[in-house]
Design a protein around this motif. Structure first.
Motif, PDB file in Angstrom:
ATOM      1  N   ALA A   1     -27.450 -58.544 114.748  1.00 19.53           N
ATOM      2  CA  ALA A   1     -27.424 -58.440 113.235  1.00 19.53           C
ATOM      3  C   ALA A   1     -28.535 -58.440 113.176  1.00 19.53           C
ATOM      4  CB  ALA A   1     -26.393 -60.287 112.756  1.00 19.53           C
ATOM      5  N   THR A   2     -29.418 -59.394 113.379  1.00 15.16           N
ATOM      6  CA  THR A   2     -30.908 -59.392 112.815  1.00 15.16           C
ATOM      7  C   THR A   2     -31.778 -57.807 113.656  1.00 15.16           C
ATOM      8  OG1 THR A   2     -31.613 -60.326 114.474  1.00 15.16           O
ATOM      9  CG2 THR A   2     -31.153 -62.057 112.725  1.00 15.16           C
ATOM     10  N   TYR A   3     -31.126 -57.833 114.030  1.00 13.70           N
ATOM     11  CA  TYR A   3     -31.756 -56.473 114.837  1.00 13.70           C
ATOM     12  C   TYR A   3     -31.769 -55.330 113.786  1.00 13.70           C
ATOM     13  CZ  TYR A   3     -33.996 -53.152 118.362  1.00 13.70           C
ATOM     14  OH  TYR A   3     -34.306 -51.716 118.334  1.00 13.70           O
ATOM     15  N   THR A   4     -30.165 -55.455 113.943  1.00 14.16           N
ATOM     16  CA  THR A   4     -30.939 -53.601 113.012  1.00 14.16           C
ATOM     17  C   THR A   4     -30.244 -53.671 111.824  1.00 14.16           C
ATOM     18  OG1 THR A   4     -27.666 -54.321 112.755  1.00 14.16           O
ATOM     19  CG2 THR A   4     -28.194 -53.009 115.038  1.00 14.16           C
ATOM     20  N   GLY A   5     -30.917 -55.154 110.931  1.00  8.26           N
ATOM     21  CA  GLY A   5     -30.562 -55.459 110.116  1.00  8.26           C
ATOM     22  C   GLY A   5     -29.517 -55.459 109.438  1.00  8.26           C
ATOM     23  N   ILE A   6     -28.536 -55.722 109.619  1.00  4.56           N
ATOM     24  CA  ILE A   6     -26.756 -56.315 109.194  1.00  4.56           C
ATOM     25  C   ILE A   6     -27.503 -57.611 108.763  1.00  4.56           C
ATOM     26  CG2 ILE A   6     -24.438 -56.685 109.353  1.00  4.56           C
ATOM     27  CD1 ILE A   6     -24.362 -53.910 111.203  1.00  4.56           C
ATOM     28  N   MET A   7     -28.276 -58.716 109.042  1.00  2.00           N
ATOM     29  CA  MET A   7     -28.277 -59.702 108.553  1.00  2.00           C
ATOM     30  C   MET A   7     -28.641 -60.033 106.932  1.00  2.00           C
ATOM     31  SD  MET A   7     -27.133 -62.876 109.525  1.00  2.00           S
ATOM     32  CE  MET A   7     -27.764 -64.681 109.569  1.00  2.00           C
ATOM     33  N   ASP A   8     -28.983 -58.959 107.159  1.00  2.00           N
ATOM     34  CA  ASP A   8     -30.121 -59.220 105.653  1.00  2.00           C
ATOM     35  C   ASP A   8     -29.144 -58.636 104.198  1.00  2.00           C
ATOM     36  OD1 ASP A   8     -32.834 -59.631 104.676  1.00  2.00           O
ATOM     37  OD2 ASP A   8     -33.509 -57.723 104.400  1.00  2.00           O
ATOM     38  N   ASP A   9     -28.329 -57.576 104.340  1.00  2.00           N
ATOM     39  CA  ASP A   9     -27.240 -57.255 103.779  1.00  2.00           C
ATOM     40  C   ASP A   9     -26.298 -58.366 103.468  1.00  2.00           C
ATOM     41  OD1 ASP A   9     -28.964 -54.540 103.167  1.00  2.00           O
ATOM     42  OD2 ASP A   9     -27.992 -53.865 105.446  1.00  2.00           O
ATOM     43  N   VAL A  10     -25.865 -58.554 105.123  1.00  2.00           N
ATOM     44  CA  VAL A  10     -25.410 -59.724 104.880  1.00  2.00           C
ATOM     45  C   VAL A  10     -25.287 -61.170 103.822  1.00  2.00           C
ATOM     46  CG1 VAL A  10     -23.497 -61.271 106.377  1.00  2.00           C
ATOM     47  CG2 VAL A  10     -24.014 -59.330 107.217  1.00  2.00           C
ATOM     48  N   ARG A  11     -26.731 -60.957 104.508  1.00  2.00           N
ATOM     49  CA  ARG A  11     -27.276 -62.577 103.356  1.00  2.00           C
ATOM     50  C   ARG A  11     -26.718 -62.362 101.902  1.00  2.00           C
ATOM     51  NH1 ARG A  11     -31.634 -63.126 106.450  1.00  2.00           N
ATOM     52  NH2 ARG A  11     -33.241 -62.283 104.795  1.00  2.00           N
ATOM     53  N   LYS A  12     -27.047 -61.178 101.404  1.00  2.00           N
ATOM     54  CA  LYS A  12     -27.504 -61.135 100.032  1.00  2.00           C
ATOM     55  C   LYS A  12     -25.170 -60.979 100.299  1.00  2.00           C
ATOM     56  CE  LYS A  12     -30.831 -57.242  99.883  1.00  2.00           C
ATOM     57  NZ  LYS A  12     -31.066 -56.203 100.462  1.00  2.00           N
ATOM     58  N   ALA A  13     -25.423 -60.110 100.605  1.00  2.00           N
ATOM     59  CA  ALA A  13     -23.758 -60.065 100.126  1.00  2.00           C
ATOM     60  C   ALA A  13     -22.795 -61.518  99.877  1.00  2.00           C
ATOM     61  CB  ALA A  13     -22.900 -59.675 100.869  1.00  2.00           C
ATOM     62  N   PHE A  14     -23.776 -63.018 100.874  1.00  2.00           N
ATOM     63  CA  PHE A  14     -23.104 -64.223 100.517  1.00  2.00           C
ATOM     64  C   PHE A  14     -23.803 -65.008  99.523  1.00  2.00           C
ATOM     65  CE2 PHE A  14     -21.424 -63.820 104.909  1.00  2.00           C
ATOM     66  CZ  PHE A  14     -19.991 -65.186 104.925  1.00  2.00           C
ATOM     67  N   ALA A  15     -24.796 -64.207  99.380  1.00  2.00           N
ATOM     68  CA  ALA A  15     -25.365 -64.572  97.867  1.00  2.00           C
ATOM     69  C   ALA A  15     -25.185 -64.746  96.664  1.00  2.00           C
ATOM     70  CB  ALA A  15     -27.304 -64.250  97.615  1.00  2.00           C
ATOM     71  N   SER A  16     -24.971 -63.210  96.867  1.00  2.00           N
ATOM     72  CA  SER A  16     -23.953 -62.693  95.816  1.00  2.00           C
ATOM     73  C   SER A  16     -22.408 -63.352  95.520  1.00  2.00           C
ATOM     74  CB  SER A  16     -24.094 -61.218  94.470  1.00  2.00           C
ATOM     75  OG  SER A  16     -23.303 -60.693  96.332  1.00  2.00           O
ATOM     76  N   ALA A  17     -21.357 -63.464  95.924  1.00  2.00           N
ATOM     77  CA  ALA A  17     -20.709 -64.037  95.502  1.00  2.00           C
ATOM     78  C   ALA A  17     -20.194 -65.201  95.877  1.00  2.00           C
ATOM     79  CB  ALA A  17     -19.629 -63.553  97.315  1.00  2.00           C
ATOM     80  N   ASN A  18     -21.534 -66.091  96.381  1.00  2.00           N
ATOM     81  CA  ASN A  18     -21.342 -67.371  95.826  1.00  2.00           C
ATOM     82  C   ASN A  18     -22.932 -67.499  94.896  1.00  2.00           C
ATOM     83  OD1 ASN A  18     -19.368 -68.296  98.183  1.00  2.00           O
ATOM     84  ND2 ASN A  18     -20.851 -67.447  99.214  1.00  2.00           N
ATOM     85  N   LYS A  19     -23.019 -66.693  94.402  1.00  2.00           N
ATOM     86  CA  LYS A  19     -24.202 -67.473  93.527  1.00  2.00           C
ATOM     87  C   LYS A  19     -25.563 -68.449  93.832  1.00  2.00           C
ATOM     88  CE  LYS A  19     -21.472 -65.135  89.662  1.00  2.00           C
ATOM     89  NZ  LYS A  19     -20.629 -64.815  90.804  1.00  2.00           N
ATOM     90  N   VAL A  20     -25.862 -67.765  95.231  1.00  2.00           N
ATOM     91  CA  VAL A  20     -26.425 -68.917  95.314  1.00  2.00           C
ATOM     92  C   VAL A  20     -27.995 -67.679  95.595  1.00  2.00           C
ATOM     93  CG1 VAL A  20     -25.141 -71.161  95.642  1.00  2.00           C
ATOM     94  CG2 VAL A  20     -25.434 -69.180  97.525  1.00  2.00           C
ATOM     95  N   ASN A  21     -29.106 -68.572  96.399  1.00  2.00           N
ATOM     96  CA  ASN A  21     -30.217 -68.428  96.702  1.00  2.00           C
ATOM     97  C   ASN A  21     -29.908 -66.874  98.595  1.00  2.00           C
ATOM     98  OD1 ASN A  21     -32.351 -67.439  98.097  1.00  2.00           O
ATOM     99  ND2 ASN A  21     -33.696 -68.486  96.562  1.00  2.00           N
ATOM    100  N   LYS A  22     -30.208 -66.009  98.627  1.00  2.00           N
ATOM    101  CA  LYS A  22     -29.956 -65.344 100.035  1.00  2.00           C
ATOM    102  C   LYS A  22     -30.730 -66.136 100.966  1.00  2.00           C
ATOM    103  CE  LYS A  22     -32.669 -61.530 100.311  1.00  2.00           C
ATOM    104  NZ  LYS A  22     -33.396 -60.766 101.286  1.00  2.00           N
ATOM    105  N   GLY A  23     -31.692 -66.791 100.944  1.00  5.05           N
ATOM    106  CA  GLY A  23     -32.738 -67.756 101.397  1.00  5.05           C
ATOM    107  C   GLY A  23     -31.807 -69.146 102.029  1.00  5.05           C
ATOM    108  N   LEU A  24     -31.132 -69.096 101.870  1.00  4.84           N
ATOM    109  CA  LEU A  24     -29.674 -70.095 102.598  1.00  4.84           C
ATOM    110  C   LEU A  24     -28.935 -70.000 103.739  1.00  4.84           C
ATOM    111  CD1 LEU A  24     -27.690 -71.589  99.790  1.00  4.84           C
ATOM    112  CD2 LEU A  24     -30.217 -73.201 101.156  1.00  4.84           C
ATOM    113  N   PHE A  25     -28.715 -68.509 103.670  1.00  6.04           N
ATOM    114  CA  PHE A  25     -28.128 -67.910 105.185  1.00  6.04           C
ATOM    115  C   PHE A  25     -29.153 -67.706 106.321  1.00  6.04           C
ATOM    116  CE2 PHE A  25     -26.125 -67.689 100.736  1.00  6.04           C
ATOM    117  CZ  PHE A  25     -24.454 -68.187 101.128  1.00  6.04           C
ATOM    118  N   SER A  26     -30.611 -67.786 106.265  1.00  7.99           N
ATOM    119  CA  SER A  26     -31.210 -67.179 107.490  1.00  7.99           C
ATOM    120  C   SER A  26     -31.784 -68.613 108.293  1.00  7.99           C
ATOM    121  CB  SER A  26     -33.167 -67.288 106.280  1.00  7.99           C
ATOM    122  OG  SER A  26     -33.613 -67.360 107.110  1.00  7.99           O
TER     123      SER A  26
END
Ligand code: ADP
Ligand code: ADP
Ligand code: ZN
Ligand code: ZN
Length: 751
Positions: free
Chosen positions: A526-551
């Motif tokens: 996930a981190t190598y292909t860049g998917i992780m970044d998009d997944v973090r964004k998706a989690f952040a906007s769904a929960n209205k929190v900072n995406k940094g939490l999911f790193s």
């Protein structure tokens, strides 16, 4: 245990990685070959279960005290393994060892050659360590047995077209108006405005090489004692004659560009003392013999017929013959082991075991055919049979039908990869495999198809007068916009031509090799292909929190393991031991982060999904595109969070391909991409390569696999043989042309 079971290694209920409660019997003192698609579970049985258990049993023989220093090998996840003998793993890990480790030292051939010189060399000089560059008695005193010396790169250090005032001296300490510069200018007598090219020889000599001298100089009206010294002389004393590693990193970086490594002028690279070099046998000294190709050396050794040395000559020729037998006759004894390819390394290790006298050992090989041309595979087979006939159990993971043929017993693992694999789909003879209807059996029966509708190139790239290593003034053009396969027997010069010469002229090419991906222990697909970044964004906007939490390296990560999911326990001087984190139980995040959900799943649950499952789960365009690329290269079964360090070479290569798939107009270079791939995976690989070419890219592949060669648009065949008998292009053309080309060995195998 019943009597008949003593003839088998018996494994019951194996469950490592994807294995689904596998039970099997491996006949002892026979050759058993494991095959099956990549990711099906072959390594999980052979390495993670059989080899791991053997290592663990071996460690148990040590006392508690010694064991407390050994890495703790956990018991493999299996019900029982019975009747196991000591296992020796002969893998493709490169042989490291620095400049003092050579082919000759690693195979134990060099000590025997030294012994022979000490007995039969003329004039007689003394003990055999006189001939060892690892021994103070034998090493060249100038380079300490390294054979190379550091020198100043004069082209970079001084610019003759400039004057001192214009900055003719480019070395880091000599900035115009700096301290060292001022010393040189004041010490004179140099005209600071005269270009260095106008200096007389004496002036230049003085500027660059004069020895250190104490002088009084006037600085701001004060007489000061200073030491002046030639520019190059000073640099040499300060940086080359001292160990650079002791200087600061900044200094090392600043100085490095001005230092080149060259052959030692005293021993001419032979690493030996003059006394050792003056001793000869049949007209050659030991350095000359060590730099001969093994194929030639063996003929010269046969001519030594001095009664006193007969047993030494015999044991030396025996070992050299093993190297010839395994297809390494083009290597030299002085070849440094860290320059050998993975396949060559494995064969060198094999030779070491052939000469040994161990019996009832379980030998485990990982795709020993890698790097071997179809012409040479029978030699490998003979060696495997020799090991077996000495009374050993031979276990091989292999995809090459020509090797699989010699198995006494075949285990086909499948039916597919990952969670769709992990079972045994066939066990038995080769003939039975062909009729079994498994993927392996079916592919083996299929005839080779030659590509006839080859593509037209869009242009060409030229290599002119290449002479590196064994290349014999090679001129060749590589067509662009098509699939080119470079082939030829091992040692013929394929890697030299492509990886060394071509890549140095085309530094922008994208190299897709099997080397490990990811530098950090936190890396995963996930981190190598860049998917992780998009997944973090998706989690952040769904929960209205900072995406940094999911790193993994943020404050949302588990504090106990810093987001690794595992904890490393350091053992002073051994590899550290890895245990699952007790706090997050491997889930890598804090409870409060795991409480945030996306469509009902936590971030840890998403990371546990396979690519296949994630494709059903996600709708976000960018995520789907990247997941699809992974699926396209056959990695559906990989989980998003699997540490990259656990991926096999073939899987690493495909994950690199997946993240490059969308490029256009690039040059791709692949070195034996079929390594680790099953015949059915090769079809998939060809599809990807064809997709890259159809998208306007140039694909260049070094390959022995006949399925790939037969599907090339253009073939460059190197040869005719390995080493000094190779280094020429023996054929250039299409697959339908090569089968009629008299001079091409590859063509014969394709036909
Ligand atoms: P093969 O040797 O047949 O190519 P492996 O035994 O290496 O297959 O892998 C079988 C499956 O187990 C694959 O899905 C692989 O990704 C997975 N796997 C292998 N090693 C690990 C590991 N250390 N952790 C998690 N999964 C693993
Ligand atoms: P291939 O890729 O066809 O197997 P290589 O290009 O690796 O062949 O090798 C061609 C020749 O160059 C061989 O004789 C090999 O021993 C030699 N060679 C390759 N790499 C090195 C190296 N780093 N140093 C010295 N000789 C080398
Ligand atoms: Zn030297
Ligand atoms: Zn943790």
């Amino acid at each position: 245990m019943s009597e008949s079971n003593r003839e088998y290694i018996v494994i019951s209920g194996a469950r490592e990685n994807n294995l689904q409660n596998v039970s099997l019997r491996i006949p002892k003192r026979k050759i058993t070959i494991f095959t099956g698609v990549s990711g099906s579970g072959k390594s999980s049985i052979v390495f993670d279960t059989i080899a791991a258990e053997s290592t663990r049993l071996l460690n148990e023989n040590f006392s508690m005290f010694v064991r407390s220093f050994l890495p703790r090998v956990p018991q493999p996840d299996t019900d029982a393994i019975e009747n196991l003998s000591m296992a020796v793993i002969v893998d493709q890990k490169r042989l490291g060892g620095g400049s003092h480790s050579t082919m000759g030292t690693i195979t134990d051939i060099s000590p025997i050659l030294r012994l022979l010189f000490s007995r039969a060399g003329q004039p007689y000089v003394g003990e055999s360590n006189m001939f060892s560059f690892n021994d103070p008695q034998g090493m060249c005193p100038e380079c300490n047995g390294i054979g190379r010396k550091l020198n100043v790169d004069m082209d970079k250090a001084v610019d003759l077209s400039k004057s001192l005032n214009e900055g003719a001296i480019k070395l880091p300490d000599y900035k115009v108006d700096g301290w060292d510069w001022s010393l040189v200018v004041q010490a004179g007598p140099f005209d600071p405005d005269k270009k260095l090219s106008h200096y007389s020889d004496e002036e230049l000599e003085k500027l660059l090489y004069s020895k250190a001298k104490k002088v009084k100089m006037d600085f701001a009206g004060k007489a000061t004692n200073v030491t002046v010294e030639g520019v190059i002389e000073k640099f040499t004393n300060k940086y080359i004659k001292q160990d650079l590693k002791t200087k600061s990193e900044r200094t090392q970086k600043a100085v490095a560009p001005f230092i080149t490594e060259g052959t030692c002028s005293t021993c001419h690279g032979s690493r030996l003392s003059q006394a050792a070099l003056s001793c000869k046998m049949n007209g050659f000294n030991i350095a000359e013999m060590s730099s001969m190709e093994v194929g030639q050396l063996i003929r010269i050794i046969h001519e030594v017929d001095i009664a006193v040395a007969a047993p030494i000559v015999k044991s030396l020729s025996e070992r050299l013959q093993h190297l010839v037998d395994i297809g390494l006759d083009y290597l030299t004894l002085d070849r440094e082991t860290d320059t050998l390819s993975g396949g060559e390394s494995q064969r060198v290790k094999m030779v070491k075991h052939l000469s040994g006298s161990l019996v009832d050992v379980t030998y485990i090989f990982d795709e020993p055919s890698v790097g071997l041309h179809p012409r040479d595979v029978h030699r490998l087979n003979e060696l495997l049979q020799k090991l077996r006939d000495k009374g050993n159990t031979v276990i091989v993971v292999e995809h090459d039908p020509d090797v699989i043929k010699v198995a006494d017993h075949i285990v086909d693992v499948g039916p597919h990869a990952g969670s769709h694999g992990g079972t045994i789909v066939y066990e038995g003879s080769f003939q039975g495999l062909l009729e079994s209807g498994t993927l392996t059996g079916t592919h083996m029966k299929r005839p080779l198809e030659l590509k006839h509708d080859t593509r037209q190139p869009s242009g060409k790239l030229s290599i002119k007068n290449a002479t590196l290593h064994n290349l014999q003034d090679v001129n060749v053009t590589i067509p662009t916009g098509v699939l080119t396969v470079v082939t030829g027997v091992a040692g013929s010069g394929k890697s030299t031509l492509i990886n060394d010469v071509f890549l140095s002229q085309n530094p922008g090419a994208i190299v897709i090799d099997q080397s490990a991906v990811g530098v950090s222990t936190r890396s995963n697909p996930a981190t190598y292909t860049g998917i992780m970044d998009d997944v973090r964004k998706a989690f952040a906007s769904a929960n209205k929190v900072n995406k940094g939490l999911f790193s993994f390296n943020s404050k949302g990560a588990c504090e106990n393991c810093q987001g690794l999911g595992v904890v490393y326990t350091d053992l002073a001087f051994l590899e550290s031991v890895k245990l699952p984190c007790e706090v997050c139980r491997g889930r890598r995040f804090k409870e409060e982060v795991l409480a945030y959900k996306l469509n009902g799943k936590s971030i840890a649950e998403v990371l546990e999904m396979t690519v296949e499952r994630a494709l059903e789960f996600f709708e976000q365009k960018e995520i789907v595109r990247k997941l699809q690329a992974m699926s396209d290269v056959g990695l559906d079964y990989i989980t998003l969070g699997q540490p990259l360090s656990t991926l096999s070479g073939g899987e690493c290569q495909r994950i690199k391909l997946a993240s490059e798939l969308h490029k256009q107009g690039s040059i791709y270079v692949m070195d034996e991409p079929t390594t680790g791939l099953h015949m059915s995976d090769i079809g998939l690989l060809l599809t990807i390569m064809n997709r890259l070419v159809d998208a306007g890219n140039t694909v260049i592949v070094i390959e022995h696999n006949l399925d790939v060669i037969s599907q090339a648009d253009w073939i460059i065949d190197m040869g005719p043989d390995g080493g000094s008998n190779g280094g020429e292009v023996v054929f250039e053309g299409t697959p339908s042309q090569i089968i009629h080309a008299e001079q091409s060995i590859t063509g014969k195998y394709l036909a």
